[in-house]
Design an enzyme around this catalytic site. Structure first.
Site, PDB file in Angstrom:
ATOM      1  N   TYR A 100     -44.661  19.529 -25.812  1.00 33.49           N
ATOM      2  CA  TYR A 100     -44.185  20.139 -27.062  1.00 33.49           C
ATOM      3  C   TYR A 100     -43.245  21.281 -26.665  1.00 33.49           C
ATOM      4  CZ  TYR A 100     -44.046  23.263 -30.980  1.00 33.49           C
ATOM      5  OH  TYR A 100     -43.593  24.109 -31.964  1.00 33.49           O
ATOM      6  N   ASP A 170     -53.990  20.059 -24.573  1.00 31.39           N
ATOM      7  CA  ASP A 170     -53.511  20.137 -25.955  1.00 31.39           C
ATOM      8  C   ASP A 170     -53.873  18.805 -26.615  1.00 31.39           C
ATOM      9  OD1 ASP A 170     -52.077  20.044 -28.335  1.00 31.39           O
ATOM     10  OD2 ASP A 170     -50.429  21.250 -27.553  1.00 31.39           O
ATOM     11  N   LYS A 195     -51.574  20.565 -37.900  1.00 32.13           N
ATOM     12  CA  LYS A 195     -51.271  19.136 -37.962  1.00 32.13           C
ATOM     13  C   LYS A 195     -52.438  18.347 -38.586  1.00 32.13           C
ATOM     14  CE  LYS A 195     -47.696  20.486 -35.504  1.00 32.13           C
ATOM     15  NZ  LYS A 195     -46.752  21.380 -36.105  1.00 32.13           N
TER      16      LYS A 195
END
Ligand code: PLP
Length: 360
Positions: A100, A170, A195
């Protein structure tokens, strides 16, 4: 609040029952939104930067889901910053060569401050194992966002554990429904709660989770200290909304994952798609469109149902060309579109995507 016994429930049931107030005549079904900055003296918490009952309810639910002890943070990046603070400035971090982009930017900052980052392709287990020999921290994101590369978590985490290397996963894209990294030996799980966990594109939040062991509790104390002193704390209303979203995680994620699998199947062989990147599970996929960056942007503009926007994991399907962000990794092709599949009907999503792709 939930008892230990609740943690042996099926996950769908646990999601609904965790983090509720104790039942008594007339008691509330939901935890209240505790809007206070301080507390009367001599209680368990004296100031609201250190703790809040609404956080506790969410933390209990997420901790149970991941099989550990959770802390809620102001954002996914707040959680990631706390996890990276576990090693000193000059430390050696082993990480995927594409993550990310916010994480990627923090890793570059770590290097600028004098630290070392060894970047390894997410699915190159042999290189991960070799790099771990001289590492202080292992960072894993699996699947990676947005290339959807998968890491052999069990093997890499087991080796990190043997070597005493602190490991962080993550787990945003997988969610604890697909993967529980603490069970595989991870020290810390981080989430962008923004999310799937909250799931309605209405809050920005993060979380860290550690194992309920001596080592896990020691790491958890350090993460809590970081949260309290650096002050990236969550608003109680946002956490209330996240807990409400969490109630339906399994329904949303199951539907979105089934739809993502079907869309991945239909997209293979589409004349306007040169590559489908689908990790085989979960609700995300990326496609390389047959064309350049402008063509990929035109597809985004031509969708009516798919929301052209950044972020992922909401009930509404979202599409974005990731390289439109100057900070995105150059490993991400300019014509790659990231698709976050929501809970709409698969045929409506397909019809909209197909017509947008056919404008090329
Ligand atoms: N981790 C992953 C995998 C993400 O996709 C994101 C955001 O997109 C983050 C972390 C950062 O989370 P937040 O935006 O909640 O700070």
């Amino acid at each position: 609040m939930a008892s230990d016994a609740d943690q042996h429930l099926h996950v769908e049931t646990f999601l609904v029952s965790a983090g509720r107030p104790d039942r008594s005549a007339g008691s509330s079904v939901n935890v209240p939104v505790e809007l206070t900055s301080t507390y009367a003296a001599d209680g368990p918490v004296n100031y609201a930067r250190s703790g809040n009952p609404t956080w506790n309810a969410f933390e209990e639910a997420l901790g149970g889901l991941e099989g550990g002890r959770a802390l809620v943070h102001a954002s996914g990046m707040g959680a990631i910053s706390a996890a990276l603070s576990l090693v000193p400035v000059g430390a050696t971090i082993v990480a995927p060569d594409q993550t990310y982009n916010g994480t990627g930017d923090l890793l570059v900052a770590h290097e600028k401050a004098g630290g070392t980052v060894v970047r390894v392709h997410a699915s190159d287990t042999a290189r991960f194992l070799a790099a771990l020999e001289s590492a202080d921290l292992l960072w894993i994101e699996s699947p990676t966002n947005p290339l959807m590369d998968v890491t052999e978590l069990d093997v890499v985490l087991a080796r990190a554990r043997e070597l005493g290397v602190t490991s962080v996963v993550d787990n945003t894209l997988s969610t604890p429904l697909l993967c529980r990294p603490l069970e595989l030996g991870a020290d810390v799980v981080v989430h962008s709660v923004t999310k799937y966990l909250s799931g309605h594109s209405d809050v920005v939040l993060g979380a860290t989770v550690v194992a309920d062991t001596d080592r896990g509790r020691e790491i958890g104390e350090r993460l809590l200290r970081h949260r309290t002193l650096h002050g990236a704390i969550a608003g109680p209303l946002e956490v209330f909304l996240a807990l409400r979203g969490l109630r339906t995680l399994s329904l949303r994620f199951e539907r979105a994952s089934a739809t993502a699998a079907e869309l991945a199947r239909r997209l293979e062989g589409h004349p306007s798609v040169s590559r489908v990147r689908y990790p085989g599970a979960g609700a995300m996929l990326s496609i390389d469109v047959a064309g350049d960056a402008d063509a990929a942007e035109r597809v985004c503009d031509a969708t009516r149902l798919w929301l052209h926007s950044t972020s992922l994991g909401g009930v509404e399907s979202q599409v974005e060309r990731r390289r439109r962000h100057p900070t995105e990794s150059e490993q991400v092709p300019p014509n790659l579109l990231r698709l976050s599949v929501g809970i709409e009907h698969v045929d409506d999503l397909w019809a909209d995507l197909d017509q947008a792709l056919r404008t090329l």
